[in-house]
Design a protein around this motif. Structure first.
Motif, PDB file in Angstrom:
ATOM      1  N   ALA A  88      -4.855  47.711 -12.730  1.00 35.26           N
ATOM      2  CA  ALA A  88      -5.195  49.093 -12.795  1.00 35.26           C
ATOM      3  C   ALA A  88      -6.393  49.236 -11.751  1.00 35.26           C
ATOM      4  CB  ALA A  88      -5.543  49.365 -14.098  1.00 35.26           C
ATOM      5  N   MET A  89      -7.635  48.351 -11.754  1.00 29.30           N
ATOM      6  CA  MET A  89      -8.350  48.673 -10.779  1.00 29.30           C
ATOM      7  C   MET A  89      -8.024  48.668  -9.584  1.00 29.30           C
ATOM      8  SD  MET A  89     -10.398  46.985  -8.475  1.00 29.30           S
ATOM      9  CE  MET A  89      -9.912  44.959  -8.837  1.00 29.30           C
ATOM     10  N   ASN A  90      -7.213  47.602  -9.035  1.00 31.72           N
ATOM     11  CA  ASN A  90      -6.421  47.587  -7.644  1.00 31.72           C
ATOM     12  C   ASN A  90      -5.856  49.130  -7.373  1.00 31.72           C
ATOM     13  OD1 ASN A  90      -6.357  46.122  -5.245  1.00 31.72           O
ATOM     14  ND2 ASN A  90      -4.025  46.018  -5.896  1.00 31.72           N
ATOM     15  N   GLU A  91      -5.189  49.492  -8.167  1.00 32.51           N
ATOM     16  CA  GLU A  91      -4.624  51.015  -7.870  1.00 32.51           C
ATOM     17  C   GLU A  91      -5.428  52.084  -7.728  1.00 32.51           C
ATOM     18  OE1 GLU A  91      -1.397  52.238  -7.840  1.00 32.51           O
ATOM     19  OE2 GLU A  91      -0.898  50.088  -7.720  1.00 32.51           O
ATOM     20  N   THR A  92      -6.760  51.845  -8.114  1.00 36.78           N
ATOM     21  CA  THR A  92      -7.777  52.867  -7.687  1.00 36.78           C
ATOM     22  C   THR A  92      -8.318  52.554  -6.760  1.00 36.78           C
ATOM     23  OG1 THR A  92      -9.608  51.707  -9.252  1.00 36.78           O
ATOM     24  CG2 THR A  92      -8.024  52.991 -10.338  1.00 36.78           C
ATOM     25  N   ALA A  94      -6.717  52.531  -3.849  1.00 41.51           N
ATOM     26  CA  ALA A  94      -5.824  53.188  -2.882  1.00 41.51           C
ATOM     27  C   ALA A  94      -6.695  54.551  -2.345  1.00 41.51           C
ATOM     28  CB  ALA A  94      -4.446  53.755  -3.464  1.00 41.51           C
ATOM     29  N   SER A  95      -6.615  54.768  -0.913  1.00 39.77           N
ATOM     30  CA  SER A  95      -7.180  56.132  -0.438  1.00 39.77           C
ATOM     31  C   SER A  95      -6.498  57.125  -0.604  1.00 39.77           C
ATOM     32  CB  SER A  95      -7.394  55.662   1.037  1.00 39.77           C
ATOM     33  OG  SER A  95      -7.931  54.631   1.473  1.00 39.77           O
ATOM     34  N   LEU A  96      -6.583  57.792  -1.593  1.00 38.97           N
ATOM     35  CA  LEU A  96      -5.852  59.012  -2.037  1.00 38.97           C
ATOM     36  C   LEU A  96      -6.676  60.339  -1.457  1.00 38.97           C
ATOM     37  CD1 LEU A  96      -5.526  58.427  -5.802  1.00 38.97           C
ATOM     38  CD2 LEU A  96      -3.965  57.766  -3.657  1.00 38.97           C
ATOM     39  N   PRO A  97      -5.791  61.366  -1.490  1.00 38.84           N
ATOM     40  CA  PRO A  97      -6.419  62.618  -0.745  1.00 38.84           C
ATOM     41  C   PRO A  97      -7.585  63.058  -1.759  1.00 38.84           C
ATOM     42  CG  PRO A  97      -4.179  62.761  -0.756  1.00 38.84           C
ATOM     43  CD  PRO A  97      -4.423  61.353  -1.635  1.00 38.84           C
ATOM     44  N   HIS A  98      -8.744  63.735  -1.407  1.00 40.12           N
ATOM     45  CA  HIS A  98      -9.507  64.157  -2.098  1.00 40.12           C
ATOM     46  C   HIS A  98      -9.152  65.259  -3.204  1.00 40.12           C
ATOM     47  CE1 HIS A  98     -13.545  65.762  -3.335  1.00 40.12           C
ATOM     48  NE2 HIS A  98     -13.340  67.049  -3.079  1.00 40.12           N
ATOM     49  N   VAL A 104      -5.090  59.006 -13.448  1.00 41.86           N
ATOM     50  CA  VAL A 104      -3.806  59.295 -13.598  1.00 41.86           C
ATOM     51  C   VAL A 104      -2.901  58.260 -12.771  1.00 41.86           C
ATOM     52  CG1 VAL A 104      -1.998  60.894 -13.071  1.00 41.86           C
ATOM     53  CG2 VAL A 104      -3.911  61.747 -13.844  1.00 41.86           C
ATOM     54  N   ARG A 105      -3.206  58.019 -11.459  1.00 44.77           N
ATOM     55  CA  ARG A 105      -2.363  57.154 -10.595  1.00 44.77           C
ATOM     56  C   ARG A 105      -2.349  55.695 -11.203  1.00 44.77           C
ATOM     57  NH1 ARG A 105      -1.107  55.806  -5.104  1.00 44.77           N
ATOM     58  NH2 ARG A 105      -1.114  53.641  -4.837  1.00 44.77           N
ATOM     59  N   ALA A 106      -3.465  55.324 -11.835  1.00 43.67           N
ATOM     60  CA  ALA A 106      -3.490  53.940 -12.473  1.00 43.67           C
ATOM     61  C   ALA A 106      -3.240  53.664 -14.139  1.00 43.67           C
ATOM     62  CB  ALA A 106      -4.903  53.227 -12.251  1.00 43.67           C
ATOM     63  N   GLY A 107      -2.772  55.075 -14.454  1.00 42.03           N
ATOM     64  CA  GLY A 107      -2.496  55.076 -16.052  1.00 42.03           C
ATOM     65  C   GLY A 107      -3.647  54.642 -16.929  1.00 42.03           C
ATOM     66  N   LEU A 108      -4.841  55.049 -16.655  1.00 36.53           N
ATOM     67  CA  LEU A 108      -5.948  54.811 -17.510  1.00 36.53           C
ATOM     68  C   LEU A 108      -6.471  56.178 -18.138  1.00 36.53           C
ATOM     69  CD1 LEU A 108      -8.016  53.040 -14.485  1.00 36.53           C
ATOM     70  CD2 LEU A 108      -7.079  52.024 -16.679  1.00 36.53           C
TER      71      LEU A 108
END
Length: 204
Positions: A88-92, A94-98, A104-108
């Motif tokens: 989950a940490m690794n998912e966060t 990612a370079s997401l748009p502002h 949400v992306r990491a399911g946290l």
């Protein structure tokens, strides 16, 4: 001895600096902007710098959403990254748009903090609620600015899973923290079996 001058390049397949200064604790930083949009990102240039008041800090290469949000609101939360939360940490990272939500992306699960508006990671066993004390743009030795910012925050509230306390003493290895090492993908954990103790000598 292998010798190089960083200004001229290291001449190796991967910059060894991150591997030499490591493993490094992870600054898993939760923040939100003035409109309440959440952000969660890991920073491997992170540590604790003072006891009283407790001050922690992380460095960001570039003016990223975390820095922008913290300067805007004056608040953030550090969350302990553990082996169980590594993916989950690794998912966060990612370079997401502002404005896109890494929770949400990491399911946290975002949990309400006590003293700051920034959310905590509910799944993390330790959280530090922080108020911004300084945001410093780094400079080279010649005084020229570097595109990196050091964010320092005073820890104003601490949350600890009570299973990590034995007779009131926090058990570092029991939390199973993950630490960043060198190269593009290396991490480590720590084990109680690898522990050794030393007592600071008296001055004579």
């Amino acid at each position: 001895m292998y010798f190089y001058q960083p200004s001229a390049g290291h001449g190796l397949p991967h910059d060894p600096l991150n591997a030499i200064i490591g493993p490094r604790p992870i600054g898993w930083i939760a923040s939100q902007d003035a409109a309440g949009r959440r952000n969660l990102a890991p920073y491997s240039f992170f540590n604790c710098f003072n006891y009283r008041p407790p001050i922690i800090g992380f460095a960001s290469s570039g003016w990223k959403d975390s820095v922008r949000n913290i300067v805007e609101t004056g608040e953030f939360v550090w969350n302990l990254a553990t082996r169980e939360l590594a993916d989950a940490m690794n998912e966060t990272s990612a370079s997401l748009p502002h404005g896109e939500d890494e929770f949400v992306r990491a399911g946290l699960t975002p949990a309400e903090s006590r003293l700051v508006r920034a959310p905590r990671v509910a799944e993390s066993p330790v959280n530090f609620e922080c108020r911004l004390s300084q945001c410093i743009q780094l400079t080279a030795a010649d005084g020229s600015p570097v595109e990196s910012w050091l964010v320092l925050g005073e820890v104003v509230a601490v949350h600890i899973d009570e299973t990590l306390l034995e007779n009131g003493v926090y058990q570092t290895a029991k939390a199973n923290p993950i630490l960043r090492a060198g190269g593009p993908s290396a991490y480590y954990t720590i084990e109680e079996a690898l522990r050794f103790d030393m007592i600071r000598p008296d001055a004579r």
